[in-house]
Scaffold this motif. Structure first.
Motif, PDB file in Angstrom:
ATOM      1  N   ASP A 104       0.819  -1.201   0.000  1.00  0.00           N
ATOM      2  CA  ASP A 104       0.000   0.000   0.000  1.00  0.00           C
ATOM      3  C   ASP A 104       0.860   1.261   0.000  1.00  0.00           C
ATOM      4  N   ALA A 105       2.022   1.196   0.643  1.00  0.00           N
ATOM      5  CA  ALA A 105       2.947   2.329   0.604  1.00  0.00           C
ATOM      6  C   ALA A 105       3.405   2.577  -0.833  1.00  0.00           C
ATOM      7  N   GLY A 106       3.642   1.498  -1.565  1.00  0.00           N
ATOM      8  CA  GLY A 106       4.014   1.639  -2.970  1.00  0.00           C
ATOM      9  C   GLY A 106       2.935   2.330  -3.782  1.00  0.00           C
ATOM     10  N   ALA A 107       1.681   2.013  -3.473  1.00  0.00           N
ATOM     11  CA  ALA A 107       0.570   2.671  -4.178  1.00  0.00           C
ATOM     12  C   ALA A 107       0.547   4.163  -3.877  1.00  0.00           C
ATOM     13  N   VAL A 108       0.871   4.532  -2.636  1.00  0.00           N
ATOM     14  CA  VAL A 108       0.942   5.952  -2.274  1.00  0.00           C
ATOM     15  C   VAL A 108       2.045   6.648  -3.070  1.00  0.00           C
ATOM     16  N   LEU A 109       3.201   6.010  -3.170  1.00  0.00           N
ATOM     17  CA  LEU A 109       4.319   6.613  -3.883  1.00  0.00           C
ATOM     18  C   LEU A 109       4.041   6.696  -5.381  1.00  0.00           C
ATOM     19  N   ASP A 110       3.340   5.700  -5.911  1.00  0.00           N
ATOM     20  CA  ASP A 110       2.942   5.765  -7.323  1.00  0.00           C
ATOM     21  C   ASP A 110       2.029   6.960  -7.567  1.00  0.00           C
ATOM     22  N   ALA A 111       1.061   7.142  -6.679  1.00  0.00           N
ATOM     23  CA  ALA A 111       0.104   8.233  -6.844  1.00  0.00           C
ATOM     24  C   ALA A 111       0.787   9.592  -6.744  1.00  0.00           C
ATOM     25  N   ALA A 112       1.880   9.642  -5.974  1.00  0.00           N
ATOM     26  CA  ALA A 112       2.600  10.909  -5.811  1.00  0.00           C
ATOM     27  C   ALA A 112       3.542  11.201  -6.970  1.00  0.00           C
TER      28      ALA A 112
END
Length: 256
Positions: A104-112
């Motif tokens: 889920d942290a990876g998804a946050v970084l992708d979105a950023a």
């Protein structure tokens, strides 16, 4: 690329590279949420209340039941080498929740990453690493594999390139015998390279918990690469992982 951000959570240290301050704050919240729900060291967590008999599993939030179902699915897929149950029967989901938090942290970084998911970043948490893009220029992210008997010696370097973006290491060198083994100790450490972090993390635990036959079965579909260090000093490697490991005599045993 942004600098390095570190913080403590889930009994380990999380390190972020390529995260903006706002994204790093969101990632902290992701880990804090998982820790608050699933920690058995926090008496107020949902899972602690289940363990204490204060709440029935059926009455927990759906997300908790979904994670438990995921863990049961992995128990089935690994033939029982991985399990969400402690020997005393207590439900312990630590074998999947850290990896889910990293995912889920990876998804946050992708979105950023300007919304296109093409940014370069790394999330590292207690032996588990998920990356996207490159470290610099065209150089892939690299993760060192430490000798379990000589913790100051790196015996291998894993280069992470899409689609193999995840690596997880499980073992007994740092935390002792914390893995629930179902057989006499065959492996003391396993590093699994996979397309996703949950697969890498679960299978690293399953390999250490099992035996040589489990290792062969878990890697039979070529969906992952594995470096496994035997209790007898043997280094086992799948064909795709053999180039990543260095030993004094250059010898490894192939997993077939």
């Amino acid at each position: 690329m942004s600098g390095v951000t570190t913080f403590e959570t889930m009994g380990t240290v999380v390190s972020l590279r390529g995260a903006t301050p706002d994204a790093a704050s969101e990632v902290r919240a992701v880990f804090a949420g998982y820790d608050h729900r699933y920690s058995l060291y926090d008496p107020s967590s949902v899972l602690s209340r289940v363990a204490d008999g204060l709440v029935q599993l059926a009455d927990t939030p759906s997300e908790v039941r979904d994670v438990y179902a995921l863990a049961l699915d992995w128990r089935e897929r690994t033939g029982g080498a991985f399990t969400p149950h402690r020997p005393d029967g207590v439900i312990d989901l630590s074998g999947v929740v850290k990896a889910l938090a990293i995912r889920d942290a990876g998804a946050v970084l992708d979105a950023a990453s300007d919304g296109d998911g093409d940014g370069d970043w790394m999330v590292s948490a207690g032996g588990d690493v998920l990356v996207r893009g490159h470290h610099r220029s065209d150089d892939p992210w690299s993760v060192g594999v430490v000798d379990p008997t000589h913790r100051d010696t790196v015996v291998g370097v894993v280069r992470l390139e899409a689609p193999r973006r995840a690596v997880a290491t499980s073992g007994t060198a740092e935390r002792g015998e914390h893995i629930w083994r179902r057989a006499a100790p065959t492996f003391v450490q396993a590093t699994v390279i996979a397309d996703d972090i949950v697969t890498a993390d679960v299978l690293a635990t399953a390999v250490v918990a099992g035996d040589a036959e489990d290792l062969r079965r878990l890697t039979s579909d070529a969906g992952v690469d594995v470096l496994a260090f035997g209790a007898d000093g043997t280094v086992w490697a799948t064909p795709g992982a053999r180039s990543a490991v260095r030993t004094e005599d250059g010898a490894t045993s192939a997993v077939t």
